[in-house]
Design a protein around this motif. Structure first.
Motif, short mmCIF file in Angstrom:
data_model
loop_
_atom_site.label_atom_id
_atom_site.label_comp_id
_atom_site.label_asym_id
_atom_site.label_seq_id
_atom_site.Cartn_x
_atom_site.Cartn_y
_atom_site.Cartn_z
N PRO A 6 -5.82 -41.88 15.29
CA PRO A 6 -6.62 -41.74 14.07
C PRO A 6 -6.75 -40.30 13.55
CG PRO A 6 -7.62 -43.33 15.55
CD PRO A 6 -6.49 -42.70 16.31
N PRO A 7 -7.10 -39.31 14.39
CA PRO A 7 -7.20 -37.95 13.83
C PRO A 7 -5.87 -37.40 13.34
CG PRO A 7 -7.50 -37.91 16.22
CD PRO A 7 -7.54 -39.33 15.81
N ILE A 8 -4.77 -37.71 14.05
CA ILE A 8 -3.46 -37.24 13.60
C ILE A 8 -3.07 -37.93 12.30
CG2 ILE A 8 -0.99 -37.26 14.14
CD1 ILE A 8 -1.70 -36.76 17.03
N GLY A 9 -3.34 -39.23 12.22
CA GLY A 9 -3.05 -39.95 10.99
C GLY A 9 -3.85 -39.41 9.81
N GLY A 10 -5.12 -39.11 10.05
CA GLY A 10 -5.94 -38.55 9.00
C GLY A 10 -5.43 -37.20 8.52
N PHE A 11 -4.96 -36.38 9.46
CA PHE A 11 -4.41 -35.07 9.08
C PHE A 11 -3.15 -35.22 8.24
CE2 PHE A 11 -1.49 -31.58 9.84
CZ PHE A 11 -2.28 -30.47 9.56
N ILE A 12 -2.24 -36.12 8.68
CA ILE A 12 -0.98 -36.30 7.95
C ILE A 12 -1.24 -36.82 6.54
CG2 ILE A 12 1.15 -37.66 7.87
CD1 ILE A 12 1.26 -37.49 10.91
N VAL A 13 -2.12 -37.81 6.43
CA VAL A 13 -2.40 -38.40 5.12
C VAL A 13 -3.08 -37.39 4.20
CG1 VAL A 13 -3.75 -40.16 3.93
CG2 VAL A 13 -2.48 -40.76 5.99
N THR A 14 -3.95 -36.56 4.78
CA THR A 14 -4.72 -35.61 3.97
C THR A 14 -3.87 -34.42 3.51
OG1 THR A 14 -6.73 -36.22 5.16
CG2 THR A 14 -6.78 -34.15 3.91
N TYR A 15 -3.05 -33.89 4.41
CA TYR A 15 -2.37 -32.64 4.12
C TYR A 15 -0.85 -32.78 3.92
CZ TYR A 15 -6.79 -30.72 5.71
OH TYR A 15 -8.13 -30.42 5.85
N LEU A 16 -0.28 -33.91 4.32
CA LEU A 16 1.16 -34.10 4.15
C LEU A 16 1.38 -35.40 3.37
CD1 LEU A 16 2.26 -33.14 7.80
CD2 LEU A 16 2.42 -31.71 5.75
N ASP A 17 2.49 -36.05 3.61
CA ASP A 17 2.79 -37.35 3.01
C ASP A 17 2.80 -38.40 4.12
OD1 ASP A 17 4.93 -39.53 2.16
OD2 ASP A 17 4.17 -38.61 0.32
N TRP A 18 2.32 -39.61 3.82
CA TRP A 18 2.25 -40.63 4.87
C TRP A 18 3.60 -40.92 5.50
CZ3 TRP A 18 5.32 -44.83 4.16
CH2 TRP A 18 5.67 -45.20 2.86
N ILE B 122 4.47 -39.79 9.05
CA ILE B 122 4.06 -40.57 10.22
C ILE B 122 5.29 -41.14 10.93
CG2 ILE B 122 2.92 -42.72 10.91
CD1 ILE B 122 0.83 -42.17 8.76
N PHE B 123 6.25 -41.58 10.14
CA PHE B 123 7.45 -42.19 10.69
C PHE B 123 8.53 -41.14 11.01
CE2 PHE B 123 5.46 -45.36 7.86
CZ PHE B 123 5.19 -46.33 8.80
N TYR B 124 8.62 -40.10 10.18
CA TYR B 124 9.65 -39.10 10.41
C TYR B 124 9.41 -38.30 11.70
CZ TYR B 124 11.11 -39.97 5.58
OH TYR B 124 11.55 -40.56 4.42
N LEU B 125 8.15 -38.21 12.14
CA LEU B 125 7.86 -37.49 13.39
C LEU B 125 8.51 -38.16 14.59
CD1 LEU B 125 4.08 -36.51 12.98
CD2 LEU B 125 6.07 -35.01 12.91
N ASN B 126 8.84 -39.45 14.47
CA ASN B 126 9.48 -40.14 15.58
C ASN B 126 10.93 -39.72 15.77
OD1 ASN B 126 7.18 -41.68 16.11
ND2 ASN B 126 7.76 -43.27 14.66
#
Length: 492
Positions: free
Chosen positions: A176-188, A191-195
Protein backbone atom coordinates in the motif's frame (compact mmCIF):
# COMPACT_ATOMS: atom_id res chain seq x y z
CA UNK A 1 30.55 -46.48 -5.91
CA UNK A 2 29.78 -43.47 -8.08
CA UNK A 3 29.38 -40.45 -5.78
CA UNK A 4 26.19 -39.30 -7.50
CA UNK A 5 24.52 -42.66 -6.97
CA UNK A 6 25.81 -42.82 -3.41
CA UNK A 7 24.21 -39.45 -2.61
CA UNK A 8 20.86 -40.48 -4.06
CA UNK A 9 21.15 -38.37 -7.23
CA UNK A 10 20.45 -40.40 -10.31
CA UNK A 11 21.99 -39.02 -13.54
CA UNK A 12 19.94 -39.63 -16.68
CA UNK A 13 21.13 -40.09 -20.19
CA UNK A 14 19.96 -36.58 -21.09
CA UNK A 15 22.17 -35.06 -18.42
CA UNK A 16 19.26 -33.93 -16.24
CA UNK A 17 19.29 -34.84 -12.56
CA UNK A 18 16.28 -36.86 -11.47
CA UNK A 19 14.54 -36.42 -8.14
CA UNK A 20 16.66 -37.93 -5.35
CA UNK A 21 15.72 -41.32 -4.06
CA UNK A 22 16.79 -40.31 -0.55
CA UNK A 23 16.64 -37.09 1.42
CA UNK A 24 20.42 -36.77 1.68
CA UNK A 25 21.89 -33.85 -0.24
CA UNK A 26 25.56 -33.35 -0.93
CA UNK A 27 25.83 -29.71 0.06
CA UNK A 28 29.37 -29.47 -1.28
CA UNK A 29 27.92 -29.72 -4.79
CA UNK A 30 25.12 -27.24 -4.20
CA UNK A 31 25.12 -23.43 -3.92
CA UNK A 32 24.68 -22.03 -0.39
CA UNK A 33 21.13 -22.66 0.73
CA UNK A 34 20.70 -19.02 1.79
CA UNK A 35 21.47 -17.95 -1.78
CA UNK A 36 18.90 -20.40 -3.18
CA UNK A 37 16.31 -19.22 -0.63
CA UNK A 38 16.93 -15.54 -1.40
CA UNK A 39 16.65 -16.12 -5.17
CA UNK A 40 13.29 -17.82 -4.74
CA UNK A 41 12.14 -15.31 -2.13
CA UNK A 42 12.83 -12.41 -4.50
CA UNK A 43 10.61 -13.96 -7.16
CA UNK A 44 7.83 -14.56 -4.64
CA UNK A 45 8.24 -11.04 -3.27
CA UNK A 46 7.72 -9.65 -6.76
CA UNK A 47 4.47 -11.61 -7.03
CA UNK A 48 3.20 -10.68 -3.56
CA UNK A 49 4.11 -7.01 -3.89
CA UNK A 50 2.44 -6.67 -7.28
CA UNK A 51 -0.92 -7.83 -5.96
CA UNK A 52 -1.09 -5.39 -3.04
CA UNK A 53 0.40 -2.41 -4.88
CA UNK A 54 -2.21 -2.80 -7.62
CA UNK A 55 -5.10 -2.47 -5.15
CA UNK A 56 -3.95 1.05 -4.25
CA UNK A 57 -3.88 2.14 -7.90
CA UNK A 58 -7.32 0.86 -8.95
CA UNK A 59 -9.18 4.20 -8.66
CA UNK A 60 -6.57 5.97 -10.82
CA UNK A 61 -6.56 3.16 -13.38
CA UNK A 62 -10.36 3.21 -13.57
CA UNK A 63 -10.27 6.95 -14.31
CA UNK A 64 -7.74 6.44 -17.12
CA UNK A 65 -9.80 3.64 -18.65
CA UNK A 66 -13.04 5.59 -18.29
CA UNK A 67 -14.81 2.88 -16.28
CA UNK A 68 -16.21 2.72 -12.72
CA UNK A 69 -13.68 1.68 -10.09
CA UNK A 70 -15.77 -1.39 -9.28
CA UNK A 71 -15.21 -2.67 -12.82
CA UNK A 72 -11.51 -3.06 -12.07
CA UNK A 73 -12.37 -5.96 -9.77
CA UNK A 74 -12.40 -8.09 -12.91
CA UNK A 75 -8.65 -7.55 -13.22
CA UNK A 76 -8.15 -8.87 -9.69
CA UNK A 77 -10.41 -11.90 -10.18
CA UNK A 78 -8.72 -12.75 -13.49
CA UNK A 79 -5.48 -13.21 -11.57
CA UNK A 80 -7.24 -15.40 -8.98
CA UNK A 81 -8.71 -17.53 -11.75
CA UNK A 82 -5.26 -18.23 -13.19
CA UNK A 83 -4.00 -19.19 -9.74
CA UNK A 84 -6.89 -21.58 -9.19
CA UNK A 85 -6.40 -23.30 -12.54
CA UNK A 86 -2.63 -23.63 -12.70
CA UNK A 87 -1.39 -24.10 -9.12
CA UNK A 88 -2.57 -27.75 -9.00
CA UNK A 89 -0.83 -28.48 -12.33
CA UNK A 90 2.48 -26.85 -11.39
CA UNK A 91 4.03 -29.87 -9.70
CA UNK A 92 3.40 -32.10 -12.72
CA UNK A 93 4.95 -29.52 -15.03
CA UNK A 94 8.04 -29.41 -12.82
CA UNK A 95 8.36 -33.20 -12.82
CA UNK A 96 8.01 -33.42 -16.58
CA UNK A 97 10.11 -30.46 -17.74
CA UNK A 98 12.35 -29.80 -14.72
CA UNK A 99 11.83 -27.49 -11.74
CA UNK A 100 14.54 -25.06 -12.87
CA UNK A 101 13.08 -24.76 -16.37
CA UNK A 102 9.51 -24.26 -15.21
CA UNK A 103 10.46 -21.83 -12.43
CA UNK A 104 12.45 -19.74 -14.88
CA UNK A 105 9.55 -19.88 -17.35
CA UNK A 106 7.14 -18.81 -14.60
CA UNK A 107 9.19 -15.68 -13.92
CA UNK A 108 9.35 -14.91 -17.64
CA UNK A 109 5.56 -15.29 -18.03
CA UNK A 110 4.95 -13.10 -15.00
CA UNK A 111 7.25 -10.39 -16.34
CA UNK A 112 5.68 -10.65 -19.80
CA UNK A 113 2.25 -10.23 -18.26
CA UNK A 114 3.55 -7.23 -16.31
CA UNK A 115 4.76 -5.56 -19.51
CA UNK A 116 1.36 -6.09 -21.12
CA UNK A 117 -0.39 -4.69 -18.01
CA UNK A 118 1.74 -1.57 -18.27
CA UNK A 119 0.81 -1.22 -21.94
CA UNK A 120 -2.92 -1.78 -21.39
CA UNK A 121 -5.21 0.88 -22.87
CA UNK A 122 -8.54 -0.80 -22.09
CA UNK A 123 -10.09 -2.95 -19.38
CA UNK A 124 -10.38 -6.13 -21.52
CA UNK A 125 -6.68 -5.86 -22.42
CA UNK A 126 -5.79 -5.45 -18.73
CA UNK A 127 -7.90 -8.47 -17.77
CA UNK A 128 -6.07 -10.63 -20.33
CA UNK A 129 -2.68 -9.36 -19.14
CA UNK A 130 -3.55 -10.01 -15.49
CA UNK A 131 -4.61 -13.56 -16.33
CA UNK A 132 -1.25 -14.10 -18.01
CA UNK A 133 0.48 -12.71 -14.93
CA UNK A 134 -1.53 -15.15 -12.83
CA UNK A 135 -0.30 -18.10 -14.90
CA UNK A 136 3.26 -17.15 -14.04
CA UNK A 137 2.41 -16.45 -10.41
CA UNK A 138 0.61 -19.79 -10.05
CA UNK A 139 3.75 -21.66 -11.07
CA UNK A 140 6.12 -19.50 -9.02
CA UNK A 141 4.37 -20.18 -5.71
CA UNK A 142 4.63 -24.01 -5.42
CA UNK A 143 7.62 -24.55 -7.71
CA UNK A 144 9.69 -22.02 -5.80
CA UNK A 145 9.11 -24.05 -2.66
CA UNK A 146 9.79 -27.28 -4.57
CA UNK A 147 13.13 -25.94 -5.82
CA UNK A 148 14.09 -25.10 -2.25
CA UNK A 149 13.07 -28.51 -0.92
CA UNK A 150 15.18 -30.20 -3.59
CA UNK A 151 18.18 -27.91 -3.12
CA UNK A 152 18.58 -27.69 0.65
CA UNK A 153 19.83 -30.28 3.12
CA UNK A 154 17.28 -31.35 5.71
CA UNK A 155 19.14 -29.83 8.64
CA UNK A 156 19.16 -26.41 6.91
CA UNK A 157 15.48 -26.44 5.97
CA UNK A 158 14.21 -24.37 8.91
CA UNK A 159 16.65 -21.55 8.23
CA UNK A 160 15.91 -21.66 4.49
CA UNK A 161 12.14 -21.57 5.03
CA UNK A 162 12.48 -18.60 7.38
CA UNK A 163 13.93 -16.68 4.43
CA UNK A 164 11.26 -17.93 2.05
CA UNK A 165 8.29 -16.94 4.21
CA UNK A 166 9.30 -13.28 4.43
CA UNK A 167 7.94 -12.12 1.05
CA UNK A 168 4.47 -13.49 1.77
CA UNK A 169 4.32 -11.37 4.92
CA UNK A 170 6.20 -8.26 3.81
CA UNK A 171 4.60 -7.89 0.36
CA UNK A 172 1.05 -7.12 1.59
CA UNK A 173 2.46 -4.72 4.20
CA UNK A 174 4.79 -2.71 1.96
CA UNK A 175 2.43 -2.77 -1.03
CA UNK A 176 0.00 0.00 0.00
CA UNK A 177 2.59 2.71 0.82
CA UNK A 178 4.64 1.90 -2.30
CA UNK A 179 1.51 1.90 -4.43
CA UNK A 180 0.45 5.23 -2.98
CA UNK A 181 3.86 6.73 -3.76
CA UNK A 182 3.85 5.47 -7.36
CA UNK A 183 0.31 6.67 -8.02
CA UNK A 184 0.97 10.06 -6.41
CA UNK A 185 4.36 10.90 -7.89
CA UNK A 186 4.74 8.64 -10.95
CA UNK A 187 2.38 6.83 -13.33
CA UNK A 188 0.44 3.73 -12.27
CA UNK A 189 2.08 1.80 -15.13
CA UNK A 190 5.35 1.83 -13.17
CA UNK A 191 3.71 -0.63 -10.77
CA UNK A 192 4.12 -3.22 -13.50
CA UNK A 193 7.34 -1.96 -15.07
CA UNK A 194 9.18 -2.37 -11.75
CA UNK A 195 8.82 -6.12 -12.19
CA UNK A 196 10.99 -6.11 -15.32
CA UNK A 197 14.46 -5.63 -13.73
CA UNK A 198 13.55 -7.88 -10.80
CA UNK A 199 12.38 -10.60 -13.18
CA UNK A 200 15.43 -10.37 -15.44
CA UNK A 201 17.73 -10.60 -12.44
CA UNK A 202 15.73 -13.55 -11.12
CA UNK A 203 15.98 -15.46 -14.41
CA UNK A 204 19.75 -14.88 -14.52
CA UNK A 205 20.24 -16.06 -10.92
CA UNK A 206 18.06 -19.14 -11.44
CA UNK A 207 20.07 -20.00 -14.54
CA UNK A 208 23.36 -19.71 -12.66
CA UNK A 209 22.58 -21.19 -9.26
CA UNK A 210 19.52 -23.50 -9.39
CA UNK A 211 19.88 -27.17 -10.31
CA UNK A 212 17.61 -28.87 -12.84
CA UNK A 213 15.63 -31.68 -11.20
CA UNK A 214 12.81 -33.76 -12.67
CA UNK A 215 10.61 -36.49 -11.33
CA UNK A 216 11.92 -40.00 -11.92
CA UNK A 217 8.62 -41.05 -13.52
CA UNK A 218 6.60 -38.15 -14.94
CA UNK A 219 2.94 -38.55 -14.02
CA UNK A 220 0.43 -38.79 -16.87
CA UNK A 221 -1.99 -35.95 -17.48
CA UNK A 222 -5.29 -35.67 -15.62
CA UNK A 223 -7.52 -33.45 -17.80
CA UNK A 224 -10.74 -34.26 -15.93
CA UNK A 225 -9.14 -33.50 -12.58
CA UNK A 226 -7.58 -30.36 -14.04
CA UNK A 227 -11.01 -29.13 -15.17
CA UNK A 228 -12.90 -30.02 -11.99
CA UNK A 229 -10.24 -28.62 -9.64
CA UNK A 230 -9.99 -25.44 -11.71
CA UNK A 231 -13.76 -24.86 -11.64
CA UNK A 232 -13.98 -25.67 -7.94
CA UNK A 233 -11.04 -23.56 -6.79
CA UNK A 234 -11.83 -20.70 -9.17
CA UNK A 235 -15.43 -20.44 -8.01
CA UNK A 236 -14.46 -20.72 -4.36
CA UNK A 237 -11.78 -18.04 -4.67
CA UNK A 238 -14.12 -15.71 -6.56
CA UNK A 239 -16.92 -16.39 -4.12
CA UNK A 240 -14.83 -15.68 -1.05
CA UNK A 241 -13.41 -12.54 -2.64
CA UNK A 242 -16.86 -11.22 -3.67
CA UNK A 243 -18.36 -11.59 -0.19
CA UNK A 244 -16.35 -8.53 0.85
CA UNK A 245 -18.07 -6.36 -1.79
CA UNK A 246 -21.35 -4.56 -1.24
CA UNK A 247 -24.37 -5.86 -3.14
CA UNK A 248 -22.68 -8.97 -4.53
CA UNK A 249 -23.47 -11.48 -1.79
CA UNK A 250 -26.03 -13.50 -3.87
CA UNK A 251 -23.53 -13.96 -6.69
CA UNK A 252 -20.80 -14.81 -4.19
CA UNK A 253 -22.95 -17.50 -2.57
CA UNK A 254 -23.85 -18.92 -5.99
CA UNK A 255 -20.18 -19.18 -6.94
CA UNK A 256 -19.32 -20.83 -3.63
CA UNK A 257 -22.12 -23.34 -4.19
CA UNK A 258 -20.84 -24.17 -7.69
CA UNK A 259 -17.33 -24.50 -6.28
CA UNK A 260 -18.50 -26.93 -3.61
CA UNK A 261 -20.39 -29.05 -6.17
CA UNK A 262 -17.36 -29.16 -8.48
CA UNK A 263 -15.19 -29.98 -5.48
CA UNK A 264 -17.45 -32.90 -4.61
CA UNK A 265 -17.21 -34.19 -8.18
CA UNK A 266 -13.44 -33.86 -7.99
CA UNK A 267 -13.32 -35.91 -4.78
CA UNK A 268 -15.29 -38.64 -6.51
CA UNK A 269 -12.91 -38.49 -9.49
CA UNK A 270 -9.79 -38.53 -7.28
CA UNK A 271 -10.87 -41.71 -5.50
CA UNK A 272 -11.01 -43.54 -8.83
CA UNK A 273 -7.58 -42.41 -10.06
CA UNK A 274 -4.18 -43.51 -8.80
CA UNK A 275 -2.49 -40.17 -9.59
CA UNK A 276 -5.02 -37.30 -9.32
CA UNK A 277 -3.86 -33.75 -9.95
CA UNK A 278 -4.51 -32.91 -6.27
CA UNK A 279 -3.43 -35.99 -4.35
CA UNK A 280 -5.72 -36.24 -1.32
CA UNK A 281 -3.88 -39.32 -0.06
CA UNK A 282 -1.15 -36.93 1.14
CA UNK A 283 -3.46 -36.08 4.04
CA UNK A 284 -2.71 -39.54 5.42
CA UNK A 285 0.83 -38.33 6.23
CA UNK A 286 0.54 -37.06 9.86
CA UNK A 287 2.89 -34.07 9.76
CA UNK A 288 1.55 -32.93 6.38
CA UNK A 289 -2.09 -33.27 7.46
CA UNK A 290 -1.59 -31.36 10.70
CA UNK A 291 0.38 -28.63 8.95
CA UNK A 292 -2.32 -28.20 6.29
CA UNK A 293 -5.13 -27.98 8.88
CA UNK A 294 -3.30 -25.85 11.45
CA UNK A 295 -1.73 -23.67 8.77
CA UNK A 296 -5.09 -23.16 7.05
CA UNK A 297 -6.72 -21.91 10.25
CA UNK A 298 -3.79 -19.59 10.91
CA UNK A 299 -3.78 -18.25 7.33
CA UNK A 300 -7.42 -17.23 7.63
CA UNK A 301 -6.41 -14.77 10.34
CA UNK A 302 -3.34 -13.69 8.37
CA UNK A 303 -5.53 -13.02 5.33
CA UNK A 304 -8.03 -10.99 7.37
CA UNK A 305 -5.50 -8.77 9.14
CA UNK A 306 -4.24 -6.77 6.10
CA UNK A 307 -7.90 -6.19 5.19
CA UNK A 308 -9.10 -5.06 8.63
CA UNK A 309 -6.14 -3.07 9.96
CA UNK A 310 -5.81 -0.41 7.21
CA UNK A 311 -9.59 0.09 7.25
CA UNK A 312 -9.60 0.59 11.01
CA UNK A 313 -6.68 3.04 10.92
CA UNK A 314 -8.21 5.07 8.09
CA UNK A 315 -11.93 4.93 8.94
CA UNK A 316 -11.69 4.66 12.71
CA UNK A 317 -8.59 6.76 13.38
CA UNK A 318 -8.93 9.17 10.47
CA UNK A 319 -5.43 8.43 9.16
CA UNK A 320 -4.41 8.91 5.56
CA UNK A 321 -3.56 5.87 3.44
CA UNK A 322 0.12 6.83 3.57
CA UNK A 323 0.12 7.17 7.37
CA UNK A 324 -1.62 3.84 7.97
CA UNK A 325 0.71 2.16 5.48
CA UNK A 326 3.73 3.46 7.38
CA UNK A 327 2.49 1.99 10.66
CA UNK A 328 1.78 -1.43 9.16
CA UNK A 329 5.43 -1.71 8.10
CA UNK A 330 5.99 -2.77 11.72
CA UNK A 331 4.83 -6.27 10.84
CA UNK A 332 7.51 -6.53 8.18
CA UNK A 333 10.18 -5.54 10.69
CA UNK A 334 8.99 -8.26 13.05
CA UNK A 335 9.13 -10.80 10.24
CA UNK A 336 12.73 -9.89 9.47
CA UNK A 337 13.71 -10.21 13.12
CA UNK A 338 12.25 -13.72 13.20
CA UNK A 339 14.50 -14.95 10.39
CA UNK A 340 17.60 -15.54 12.50
CA UNK A 341 15.82 -16.69 15.67
CA UNK A 342 13.48 -19.36 14.29
CA UNK A 343 16.13 -22.10 13.81
CA UNK A 344 17.46 -21.61 17.33
CA UNK A 345 14.00 -21.61 18.92
CA UNK A 346 12.96 -24.78 17.09
CA UNK A 347 16.26 -26.48 17.95
CA UNK A 348 15.86 -25.61 21.62
CA UNK A 349 12.15 -26.34 22.13
CA UNK A 350 11.13 -28.49 19.15
CA UNK A 351 8.36 -27.94 16.61
CA UNK A 352 5.42 -29.03 18.73
CA UNK A 353 6.10 -26.86 21.78
CA UNK A 354 7.22 -23.88 19.72
CA UNK A 355 4.13 -23.96 17.51
CA UNK A 356 1.75 -24.20 20.46
CA UNK A 357 3.28 -21.20 22.23
CA UNK A 358 3.96 -19.25 19.03
CA UNK A 359 0.43 -19.77 17.73
CA UNK A 360 -1.15 -18.53 20.95
CA UNK A 361 1.21 -15.54 21.04
CA UNK A 362 0.45 -14.63 17.41
CA UNK A 363 -3.30 -14.90 18.02
CA UNK A 364 -3.05 -12.77 21.15
CA UNK A 365 -1.13 -10.12 19.21
CA UNK A 366 -3.84 -9.88 16.57
CA UNK A 367 -6.53 -9.76 19.27
CA UNK A 368 -4.78 -6.73 20.77
CA UNK A 369 -4.95 -5.05 17.35
CA UNK A 370 -8.72 -4.92 17.78
CA UNK A 371 -8.24 -2.90 20.97
CA UNK A 372 -6.26 -0.12 19.26
CA UNK A 373 -7.71 3.33 19.83
CA UNK A 374 -6.67 6.81 18.65
CA UNK A 375 -5.51 7.58 22.20
CA UNK A 376 -2.88 4.82 22.05
CA UNK A 377 0.67 6.12 21.53
CA UNK A 378 1.98 5.35 18.04
CA UNK A 379 5.06 3.58 19.42
CA UNK A 380 2.86 1.09 21.33
CA UNK A 381 0.78 0.29 18.24
CA UNK A 382 3.99 -0.10 16.24
CA UNK A 383 5.52 -2.42 18.86
CA UNK A 384 2.37 -4.56 19.02
CA UNK A 385 2.31 -5.00 15.26
CA UNK A 386 6.02 -5.81 15.20
CA UNK A 387 5.61 -8.56 17.82
CA UNK A 388 2.54 -9.91 16.01
CA UNK A 389 4.46 -10.02 12.74
CA UNK A 390 7.32 -11.84 14.45
CA UNK A 391 5.07 -14.52 15.94
CA UNK A 392 2.97 -15.06 12.81
CA UNK A 393 6.06 -15.27 10.62
CA UNK A 394 7.50 -17.86 13.00
CA UNK A 395 4.32 -19.94 12.73
CA UNK A 396 4.41 -19.99 8.95
CA UNK A 397 8.10 -20.89 8.93
CA UNK A 398 7.34 -23.84 11.19
CA UNK A 399 4.25 -24.96 9.24
CA UNK A 400 5.95 -24.67 5.85
CA UNK A 401 8.91 -26.73 7.07
CA UNK A 402 7.29 -29.49 9.14
CA UNK A 403 4.76 -30.17 6.36
CA UNK A 404 7.40 -31.95 4.27
CA UNK A 405 9.20 -33.81 7.07
CA UNK A 406 7.62 -37.19 6.20
CA UNK A 407 7.02 -36.64 2.48
CA UNK A 408 9.15 -38.97 0.31
CA UNK A 409 11.14 -37.27 -2.49
CA UNK A 410 9.04 -38.80 -5.27
CA UNK A 411 5.87 -37.17 -3.86
CA UNK A 412 7.41 -33.77 -3.14
CA UNK A 413 6.04 -32.02 -6.25
CA UNK A 414 2.51 -33.26 -5.55
CA UNK A 415 2.83 -32.10 -1.93
CA UNK A 416 3.98 -28.58 -2.83
CA UNK A 417 1.12 -28.14 -5.32
CA UNK A 418 -1.42 -29.38 -2.78
CA UNK A 419 -0.05 -27.18 0.00
CA UNK A 420 0.15 -24.05 -2.19
CA UNK A 421 -3.44 -24.57 -3.32
CA UNK A 422 -4.76 -24.57 0.23
CA UNK A 423 -2.48 -21.70 1.17
CA UNK A 424 -3.96 -19.43 -1.51
CA UNK A 425 -7.52 -20.58 -0.78
CA UNK A 426 -7.24 -19.87 2.96
CA UNK A 427 -5.68 -16.43 2.51
CA UNK A 428 -8.61 -15.50 0.26
CA UNK A 429 -11.03 -16.99 2.77
CA UNK A 430 -9.39 -14.76 5.40
CA UNK A 431 -10.53 -11.63 3.55
CA UNK A 432 -14.02 -13.12 3.45
CA UNK A 433 -13.93 -13.91 7.17
CA UNK A 434 -12.71 -10.43 8.06
CA UNK A 435 -15.38 -8.73 5.94
CA UNK A 436 -18.13 -11.00 7.28
CA UNK A 437 -17.06 -10.45 10.90
CA UNK A 438 -17.05 -6.68 10.35
CA UNK A 439 -20.53 -6.76 8.84
CA UNK A 440 -21.80 -8.87 11.75
CA UNK A 441 -20.51 -6.29 14.19
CA UNK A 442 -22.24 -3.50 12.26
CA UNK A 443 -25.53 -5.41 12.12
CA UNK A 444 -25.41 -6.29 15.82
CA UNK A 445 -25.08 -2.62 16.78
CA UNK A 446 -27.20 -1.16 13.99
CA UNK A 447 -24.32 0.82 12.51
CA UNK A 448 -24.54 2.00 8.90
CA UNK A 449 -20.74 2.24 8.70
CA UNK A 450 -17.94 0.45 10.55
CA UNK A 451 -16.94 1.89 13.91
CA UNK A 452 -14.10 1.02 16.26
CA UNK A 453 -16.23 -1.37 18.32
CA UNK A 454 -17.14 -3.23 15.12
CA UNK A 455 -13.47 -3.64 14.24
CA UNK A 456 -12.79 -4.93 17.76
CA UNK A 457 -15.39 -7.66 17.35
CA UNK A 458 -14.07 -8.55 13.88
CA UNK A 459 -10.49 -8.91 15.13
CA UNK A 460 -11.63 -11.09 18.04
CA UNK A 461 -13.61 -13.38 15.71
CA UNK A 462 -10.77 -13.96 13.24
CA UNK A 463 -8.31 -14.31 16.13
CA UNK A 464 -10.41 -17.13 17.57
CA UNK A 465 -9.98 -18.97 14.26
CA UNK A 466 -6.18 -18.93 14.42
CA UNK A 467 -6.22 -19.74 18.13
CA UNK A 468 -8.19 -22.91 17.33
CA UNK A 469 -5.11 -24.18 15.44
CA UNK A 470 -3.68 -24.98 18.90
CA UNK A 471 -5.89 -28.08 18.93
CA UNK A 472 -4.03 -29.41 15.89
CA UNK A 473 -0.61 -28.18 16.99
CA UNK A 474 -0.94 -30.30 20.14
CA UNK A 475 -1.40 -33.40 17.97
CA UNK A 476 2.10 -33.22 16.52
CA UNK A 477 4.41 -35.86 17.94
CA UNK A 478 6.77 -34.46 20.62
CA UNK A 479 9.76 -35.31 18.42
CA UNK A 480 8.17 -34.17 15.12
CA UNK A 481 10.73 -32.53 12.86
CA UNK A 482 13.69 -33.43 15.05
CA UNK A 483 15.88 -34.03 11.99
CA UNK A 484 14.85 -30.66 10.54
CA UNK A 485 15.51 -28.62 13.67
CA UNK A 486 18.61 -30.49 14.83
CA UNK A 487 16.92 -31.30 18.14
CA UNK A 488 17.80 -34.72 19.57
CA UNK A 489 14.82 -37.05 19.78
CA UNK A 490 15.56 -37.87 23.41
CA UNK A 491 15.41 -34.22 24.48
CA UNK A 492 11.71 -34.58 25.30
Amino acid sequence: MNSEVRDGILPAADGVTRAPAAPEIDTAKRPPYRLVAVIIACALFMEQMDATVLATALPTMARDFGVPATSLSSALTAYLLALAIFIPASGRLADRFGSKTVFRLAIAIFVGGSVLCGQATSLPFLIFARFLQGVGGAMMIPIGRLVLLRSVAKQDMVSAMSWLIIPALIGPILGPPIGGFIVTYLDWRWIFYLNIPIGILGIALVTLFIDEVRGETPVRADPVGFLLSGVSLGCLLFGFEMTSRDGELPMALALIAVGLVAGGLYLRHAKRRADPILDLSLMAVPSFRLSVIGGSLTRITQGAQPFLLPLMLQLGFGMTAAASGTITIAGAIGSLAMKSLAPRVLRRFGFRNSMIVGGLAASAGYAVCGLFRPSWPTWLIFLTLMISGFCMSFQFTAYNTIAYDEIPPERMSAATSFYATFQQLMLSLGVCAGALALHLGMLARGHSGPRLADFTLAFLIVTAISASATIWNRRFAPDAGADLSGRRRDDD
